[in-house]
Design an enzyme around this catalytic site. Structure first.
Site, PDB file in Angstrom:
ATOM      1  CB  SER A   2     -28.079 -58.057  80.911  1.00  0.00           C
ATOM      2  OG  SER A   2     -26.841 -58.548  80.952  1.00  0.00           O
ATOM      3  CE  LYS A  24     -27.589 -55.817  85.208  1.00  0.00           C
ATOM      4  NZ  LYS A  24     -26.591 -55.322  85.224  1.00  0.00           N
ATOM      5  CG  ASN A  70     -29.364 -53.386  82.834  1.00  0.00           C
ATOM      6  OD1 ASN A  70     -29.007 -53.735  84.123  1.00  0.00           O
ATOM      7  ND2 ASN A  70     -28.897 -53.676  81.925  1.00  0.00           N
ATOM      8  NE  ARG A 102     -14.856 -13.749  59.793  1.00  0.00           N
ATOM      9  CZ  ARG A 102     -15.007 -13.357  58.553  1.00  0.00           C
ATOM     10  NH1 ARG A 102     -14.439 -14.139  57.669  1.00  0.00           N
ATOM     11  NH2 ARG A 102     -15.752 -12.532  57.876  1.00  0.00           N
TER      12      ARG A 102
END
Length: 408
Positions: free
Chosen positions: A275, A281, A283, A315
């Site tokens: 973080s 943290k 993550n 097309r």
């Protein structure tokens, strides 16, 4: 190729980049020159190989082609102009692109780029099948809580959860393996009239068309089929197989996101992300990025189906053009997610002790159904409540052995 707003995009490498698309278009032109000469339509000195054509594209030419593509609505027109200019007054220049139309080159190049990407995605799927097969077998008796609608349900094993992940990956792998990559050559309106006109009178149309397209398909490693310029199934199948992959990986990522929450902590990513402001943290970044691909893939595939449903005439104006970058994004993002999922699974941390403690702490919340069923049957509760778990694990492992066997 890199993308600041799609972290991990570099994992797709050169697949489906502008350079790769240009190279694929050049390969289509070279393959068609081979087809014309081998079919006896063009003289031998009209033959050109891809390397000779690539040498005519210098630094900065891709930007020039991209800018000039606006005037004609596609990149083939300026590409062919540039190549012919580089070839001078030669027979090669005179015969280059004859019998083709822009859509032939774009569609076939899209198939070439998709085939390259799917070969790499298929390799990642095989690796994931091996990893998940090991997990399913190793942890077949590792108890944990099954959760339904976010709440405790009944006991299960982590091996069964891995087998369920494996089932989704096997489904995606089977769908991916069935995708066809067809050549698209039909001329201005899918009749290949120009090819017959170039060949002159006396040539059997069916035999000439087959001969020319089979040579081109051989040169490009694609499948020779009749023109599909206004039937966009080939494009949609690539999109559907891509989404089947991200669906399967999204399921895995969501489970890892849930089970790696600190209050659960039954699994964890091998190397979590940091973080910018909270040093504590770790993550689950890979799971986040895989989930991102799973969320954004279906809308891209939906665009491909909308374009197919909007087909008109020989097309389609606008819808055909909408496919190109949509397919590129979807396929590249699928390849990125493929590699991230393999990394996630390979380094996944499985905390058996935490699974056991959560199951024990759940108490009667995971035994209520068993007691109810036993009461109805008039029997004492069994020693465990895992049902056909071992059989279900073995069924997916058997599927995996067959898939791995086919690819070994």
């Amino acid at each position: 190729m890199t993308d600041l707003l799609w972290p991990g995009d570099h994992h797709a490498g050169d697949v489906f980049t502008d350079a790769a698309v240009a190279d694929a278009m050049i390969r289509v032109e070279a393959a068609w020159s081979t087809a014309l000469t081998e079919a006896g339509v063009a003289p031998a000195d009209a033959l050109v190989d891809p390397a000779a054509l690539r040498a005519l594209i210098g630094d900065g030419d891709l930007d020039r082609i991209a800018i000039e593509a606006e005037s004609g609505g596609n990149p083939v027109i300026p590409l062919v102009k540039l190549l012919r200019s580089g070839l001078g007054e030669s027979a090669t220049a005179q015969w280059l692109h004859r019998g083709l139309t822009s859509q032939d080159v774009v569609d076939t190049a899209l198939m070439c780029c998709s085939a390259t990407a799917f070969a790499e995605i298929g390799g990642e799927l095989t690796a994931q099948i091996r990893i998940l097969g090991r997990y399913a077998d190793r942890f077949r008796a590792t108890p944990m809580v099954a959760r339904t609608l976010t709440q405790y349900a009944v006991p299960m094993t982590f091996g069964l959860k891995a087998a369920q992940w494996l089932s989704g990956v096997l489904d995606a792998s089977e769908l991916l393996a069935g995708v066809r990559f067809p050549l698209q050559i039909g001329g201005a309106a899918g009749t290949s009239a120009a090819l017959l006109e170039l060949a002159g009178p006396g040539r059997d149309p069916a035999r000439l068309y087959r001969a020319a397209t089979e040579v081109a398909a051989r040169e490009l490693g694609l499948e020779a089929v009749p023109p599909w310029h206004s039937v966009r199934t080939a494009i949609c199948r690539v999109g559907d197989a891509s989404v089947a992959c991200t669906d399967a990986w999204g399921h895995i990522a969501n489970d890892v996101l849930t089970l790696s929450r600190p209050e659960i902590a039954e699994v964890g990513e091998g190397a979590g992300g940091s973080s910018s402001t909270m040093p504590h943290k770790s993550n689950p970044v890979l799971s986040v990025l895989i989930r991102r691909a799973a969320l954004t893939g279906p809308p891209l595939a939906s665009t491909l189906h909308l374009a197919a449903a909007d087909a008109v005439d020989e097309r389609t104006p606008g819808a055909w053009h909408a496919e190109w970058d949509t397919l590129r994004q979807l396929v590249r993002r699928t390849l990125v997610a493929a590699r991230q999922t393999t990394r996630l699974l390979d380094k996944l941390q499985i905390h058996e002790d935490r699974m056991a403690s959560r199951l024990q702490a759940a108490g009667q919340a995971v035994t209520s159904e068993q007691k109810s069923m036993a009461g109805i049957a008039g029997l004492p509760p069994a020693a465990d409540y895992l049902g056909a778990t071992q059989h279900l694990i073995d069924a997916q492992l058997e599927r995996a052995r067959k898939v791995i066997g086919d690819r070994s």
